[in-house]
Write an enzyme that holds these catalytic residues in place. Structure first.
Site, PDB file in Angstrom:
ATOM      1  N   ASN A  85      36.695  50.774  49.425  1.00 21.17           N
ATOM      2  CA  ASN A  85      37.573  51.012  50.567  1.00 21.17           C
ATOM      3  C   ASN A  85      38.488  52.214  50.347  1.00 21.17           C
ATOM      4  OD1 ASN A  85      39.024  50.374  53.071  1.00 21.17           O
ATOM      5  ND2 ASN A  85      38.128  48.330  52.818  1.00 21.17           N
ATOM      6  N   HIS A 115      47.902  55.178  27.681  1.00 21.14           N
ATOM      7  CA  HIS A 115      48.492  55.599  26.417  1.00 21.14           C
ATOM      8  C   HIS A 115      48.904  54.389  25.571  1.00 21.14           C
ATOM      9  CE1 HIS A 115      48.762  59.915  27.341  1.00 21.14           C
ATOM     10  NE2 HIS A 115      48.988  59.527  28.583  1.00 21.14           N
ATOM     11  N   THR A 162      44.673  42.414  32.872  1.00 23.03           N
ATOM     12  CA  THR A 162      44.799  42.977  31.526  1.00 23.03           C
ATOM     13  C   THR A 162      43.708  42.501  30.579  1.00 23.03           C
ATOM     14  OG1 THR A 162      46.263  41.183  30.837  1.00 23.03           O
ATOM     15  CG2 THR A 162      47.302  43.140  31.786  1.00 23.03           C
ATOM     16  N   ARG A 177      45.958  35.633  35.791  1.00 26.66           N
ATOM     17  CA  ARG A 177      45.441  34.457  35.098  1.00 26.66           C
ATOM     18  C   ARG A 177      44.525  33.705  36.061  1.00 26.66           C
ATOM     19  NH1 ARG A 177      48.103  29.911  36.782  1.00 26.66           N
ATOM     20  NH2 ARG A 177      49.977  30.254  38.038  1.00 26.66           N
TER      21      ARG A 177
END
Length: 209
Positions: A85, A115, A162, A177
């Site tokens: 999209n 980084h 993550t 989660r």
């Protein structure tokens, strides 16, 4: 002899600021001119032939997609029957690999490089982002480097992912989660190709496909 000449030429190019300026120009044109063109076939042709992006059959790429990568390559591959999209950030430095029948909603960010905040030199680190078949990435979600979003998984809108997502899991939140499970009996084939920068498409054609 020809091989040595080719190597020397390549070494000379890599020492030239003109080479890097031309490489940057490809990205500038892609993100500021091509991405705003209302004709999808033109956008796809540029992404494939100039940027080296792999785009599968019957895949829709909306306007205003932002591509980044290295001077030598943009490692982005998108499978068949996907919908990418508007205002999506695709980071082709370490690589973004998208399977088939994947939906990526607006303003999502697929980031393959960042980084190391603990490194005194602030070094760049990263790994490819992989989105497997039938996954759905919600609006404004962020996928961080090295994440694999499993087959059929759903990333909720606004989530920051993550770590890798199991197959058919539903994840949400910051950091994301598992908040649910998705039906595994998925049979749909994404077929969405709207006109211009809209969500209007030929629904009768889609239903008959």
């Amino acid at each position: 002899m020809a091989g040595k000449l080719k190597i020397r030429l390549k070494q000379a190019l890599l020492k030239s600021s003109i080479y890097f300026m031309l490489a940057a120009a490809k990205y500038y044109i892609a993100n500021n001119i091509i991405a705003k063109m209302p004709i999808e076939s033109v956008r796809k042709a540029y992404y494939r032939r100039i940027m080296g992006v792999s785009i599968g059959n019957d895949t829709h790429l909306s306007m205003r997609i932002f591509l980044t990568g290295y001077h030598s390559r943009c490692q982005v591959a998108i499978g068949d029957n996907c919908v990418i999209n508007r205002d999506i950030y695709l980071d082709g430095r370490a690589g973004v690999y998208i399977g088939n029948n994947v939906n990526v909603s607006f303003q999502a960010c697929l980031l393959s490089l960042h980084h190391d905040h603990n490194d005194p030199n602030f070094s760049a680190i990263g790994a490819p982002v992989v989105i497997q078949d039938h996954a759905w990435i919600g609006a404004r979600a962020m996928i961080l480097p090295g994440v694999v979003v499993g087959e059929g998984a759903v990333v909720a809108a606004g989530a920051v992912v993550t770590r890798s997502v199991p197959d058919y899991a539903v994840v949400g939140g910051v950091p994301a989660r598992v908040i649910g499970q998705r039906n595994r009996d998925l049979t749909y084939v994404t077929n969405f190709s709207p006109f211009f920068d809209t969500d209007i498409f030929d629904e009768s054609h889609a239903k008959s496909s």
